[in-house]
Design an enzyme around this catalytic site. Structure first.
Site, short mmCIF file in Angstrom:
data_model
loop_
_atom_site.label_atom_id
_atom_site.label_comp_id
_atom_site.label_asym_id
_atom_site.label_seq_id
_atom_site.Cartn_x
_atom_site.Cartn_y
_atom_site.Cartn_z
N ASP A 44 12.44 -3.70 -6.13
CA ASP A 44 12.29 -2.80 -5.24
C ASP A 44 13.47 -2.32 -4.29
OD1 ASP A 44 9.78 -3.49 -5.67
OD2 ASP A 44 9.05 -3.68 -3.72
N LYS A 85 7.24 3.73 -3.02
CA LYS A 85 6.91 2.67 -1.98
C LYS A 85 7.15 3.02 -0.77
CE LYS A 85 7.71 -2.19 -0.64
NZ LYS A 85 8.68 -3.31 -0.97
N LYS A 98 3.19 2.35 -4.00
CA LYS A 98 2.95 0.85 -3.21
C LYS A 98 3.02 1.16 -1.66
CE LYS A 98 5.14 -3.73 -2.79
NZ LYS A 98 6.46 -4.41 -3.35
#
Length: 226
Positions: A94, A156, A185
């Site tokens: 990430d 995300k 996400k």
């Protein structure tokens, strides 16, 4: 059809990103993840080796954050961190985008930064953190379009350290922009089962939360923070 606890658990990246997280806390995070069969644990890159050892043979992945939480490092440094984390056992990455470049209108630099980390990841899935609480809707769309064009695995919402966390409106906007092929996400402030289910209904396919146990056991308020 309502999600079972097992199905819900497989949407969760069980998260501990506190800078002072101890080895004992990382071990407990991993124990919980293995017990409840979460998809992954999400940790700082320095904690990847320990988490990978704790989760060996469990089927639970280790996700490492890169350029976290500010996203303001050099692209080469982010790419190196991703490579090193993967070598240490991370199965997902990430990364945080270069927010300053985006705010300065340097879209090409933002895209190049994402691309550098994406290339470093190879076949390991990359999630790109927008930090939505700091962006306009137009900026959110622009970054999502970059990610879609580059073919990253996920977009995300948030680090959980910045201003604001995931919102239903942002998740829905991101899903509309990236279409059905990329993951979305939701992270930051997802602390109970109702919030988790609402995010999934809005278009999220993964949840980043420190409240995974409370969510899957439906215990109400989860951990403070992420």
């Amino acid at each position: 059809m309502p999600l079972s606890n097992a199905q819900l658990a497989q949407t969760i990246d069980h998260t501990l990103l506190a800078p002072d997280a101890s080895d004992a806390q990382i071990r407990e995070l991993c124990r919980q993840a293995a017990e409840h069969r979460f998809y992954s644990v999400c940790v700082n890159s320095a904690n990847v080796p320990l988490a990978a050892r704790e989760l060996a043979e469990t089927g639970v992945l280790v996700c490492a954050v890169v350029g976290f939480p500010l996203g303001a490092g050099l692209s080469a440094a982010k790419a190196f961190e991703a490579t090193a984390a993967i070598a240490a056992g991370a199965g997902e990455i990430d990364m945080v985008i270069n927010l300053g470049a985006l705010k300065s209108g340097r879209a090409d630099d933002v895209k190049a930064d994402i691309d550098a980390v994406h290339r470093a990841c190879g076949t390991v899935p990359l999630k790109v953190i927008l930090e939505t609480g700091l962006l306009t809707d137009d900026e959110k769309v622009r970054v999502c379009e970059m990610c879609r064009d580059l073919g990253v695995a996920f977009v995300k919402t948030s680090t959980g350290f910045g201003h604001g966390g995931a919102t239903l409106a942002d998740v829905a906007l991101m899903r509309r922009t990236v279409g059905p092929t990329l993951g979305v996400k939701a992270s930051g402030g997802v602390r109970d089962r109702a919030a988790a289910l609402a995010m999934l209904e809005a278009g999220a396919t993964r949840l980043g939360t420190s409240s995974g146990v409370a969510i899957v056991t439906d215990q109400g308020g989860g951990a403070a923070g992420y």
